[in-house]
Design a protein around this motif. Structure first.
Motif: not given
Length: 477
Positions: A93-107, A438-449
């Motif tokens: 399943r392939v997701v365009h990078g620009a859409e993923w970045d928007r999803l990651a910001s929302g998550l 992943f949330c460390d209390g200061e920032r949230v990292v959303v994995l690219p996939g």
């Protein structure tokens, strides 16, 4: 609700009813949005390279190779006689990078709000006092864990279920911040599928990012500068035992079971005698007490060290109050309250049936809605209104009337499809998505996939891996 749409809220549900499921399923798949093919059948540009790589192979042979590789790696799911190899589809399943970045910001925004709410629910309860969430939602949650010292981080890892509707928008179906699974499977799929197809340029790499993000959360959970970490498994059979070992190997730490841990001076020690500072909890037990308030076996082991402050657990006990399904209808308001921003990522419209005003709205429409038990998981106990029989609907109405606070309802979502290899041909099958944050209390990292679940039968909506669904490698390009 649009006539003939499928429902994104059916992940894991065992569907029964009086409809002709084969005919209805064919209609639903015809109406659903396909993520890789346009309505005229042309490939969407972001998916073209992956589909071309698949078509360079004999599809049946490729599927057989992938299945053998999954077996060789031990990608098993289930318990006992139900234990089998996870079906892996060779079509990514392939997701365009620009859409993923928007999803990651929302998550990331959503996880920040859920982290704040979990801390608030165990402390100041500002969201309750402000009327954002009813007090009863917090007070009656099975996952509320009063009396523990506040952890440094509640929601270390989130694995929400995300679906795409007929309008093309990605929305959150469930938040999954108690013990989200399938991360290690997602990493393995990249090796089983992605490396076999050899598309260049390929998807964004994910394994190193996962290791760094997990270690960031585990270190943030404790003030100890160089913590001793272990991954905690169940003592008995576990549906994702393979994943526990894989995650431990990813981090280079031991995987242990409760029976292998020993108390010593208010702390816990590993079989090798070291004091453990952080446990990454991958147990099916998500609480320290049973419904009657008695300590369960996990509580008897962990409560002392938690109270003494010698042990941290990821995800922390008490995080589940943010994942209680009665919390779900209020998450967009929690984003506004705690982040001071409009939600970047929406929820499926939902009803807290414990609220009399929302109950009055939803009860006459149960035949149009998806009804879920507030503490359920894996699709157990879910009623799909549009696919239910009159008898099933009557039972659901009675159950909701008896204990309305134990149920929520969600609107129907048209679940998107993706080309999938079945019997040597590419056919549309319904999918959903589990990204990992992943949330460390200061920032949230959303994995690219993430982990894409796919229903394998024609017209089937069961995508949950524990109930017969398969999996796809998920690329961000």
């Amino acid at each position: 609700m649009s006539t003939g749409t499928t429902t994104g809220t059916t992940t894991g549900a065992k569907l029964e009813g009086s409809v002709d499921r084969t005919a209805r399923g064919a209609l639903e798949e015809a109406l659903a949005l396909d993520e890789a093919l346009a309505p005229d059948g042309r490939e969407r540009p972001h998916a073209a390279a992956a589909l071309a790589a698949v078509r360079r192979h004999d599809l049946a042979a490729l599927a057989a190779e992938v299945a053998r590789d999954a077996e060789r790696r031990g990608l098993h799911r289930g318990i006992g006689s139900e234990d089998d190899v996870l079906p892996v589809d060779p079509v990514p399943r392939v997701v365009h990078g620009a859409e993923w970045d928007r999803l990651a910001s929302g998550l990331a925004q959503r996880v920040r709000a859920l982290e704040a709410f979990a801390a608030d629910a165990h402390g100041a309860r500002e969201a309750v006092r402000a009327g954002v969430v009813p007090a009863q939602v917090v007070d009656s949650s099975r996952y509320h864990a009063p009396g523990l010292p506040p952890p440094r981080v509640f929601v270390g890892m989130a694995g929400p279920d995300v679906v795409r509707g007929a309008d093309g928008r990605l929305v959150v179906l469930e938040d999954n911040v108690r013990t989200p699974t399938m991360l290690a499977y997602a990493l393995a799929l990249r090796e089983v599928v992605g490396e076999r197809l050899r598309v260049r340029p390929g998807p964004r790499p994910v394994r190193a990012a996962a290791r760094a993000a997990a270690w960031g959360v585990l270190r943030a959970a404790t003030p100890v500068p160089d913590p001793v970490v272990a991954v905690l498994d169940d003592d008995g059979p576990g549906r994702v035992r393979w994943e526990v070992g894989a995650l431990a190997a990813l981090l280079g730490v031991p995987a242990v079971r409760p029976a292998q841990l020993r108390p010593r001076g208010g702390a816990l020690v590993l079989p090798d005698g070291r004091r453990v500072d952080v446990l990454w909890r991958r147990t099916s037990e998500e609480r320290l007490h049973d419904d009657a308030g008695r300590l369960n076996a996990l509580g008897q082991l962990l409560l002392g060290p938690l109270r003494a402050g010698s042990l941290a657990v990821v995800n922390a006990f008490g995080s589940g109050v943010a994942d209680d399904k009665r919390t779900y209808p209020y998450v967009e308001d929690l984003v506004r309250f705690f982040c001071g921003e409009e939600p970047l990522l929406g929820s499926v419209p939902a009803y807290d049936l414990g609220d009399p005003r929302q109950l009055v709205q939803a009860l006459p429409r149960l035949h149009e809605l998806v009804v879920k038990p507030r503490s359920g998981s894996g699709g157990r106990g879910v009623l799909i209104g549009p696919r239910a029989s009159a008898q099933q609907l009557a039972r659901a109405r009675a159950a909701v009337a008896a204990e309305p606070g134990e149920w929520i309802a969600q609107e129907v979502v048209a679940l998107s499809t993706h080309p999938t290899a079945v019997d040597g041909a590419l056919v549309p099958r319904h999918v959903d998505l589990r990204p990992f944050a992943f949330c460390d209390g200061e920032r949230v990292v959303v994995l690219p996939g993430g982990f894409t679940r796919v229903a394998l039968g024609a017209g089937e909506l069961v995508v949950n891996a524990s109930q017969g669904g398969g999996a796809k490698d998920t690329w961000v390009v």
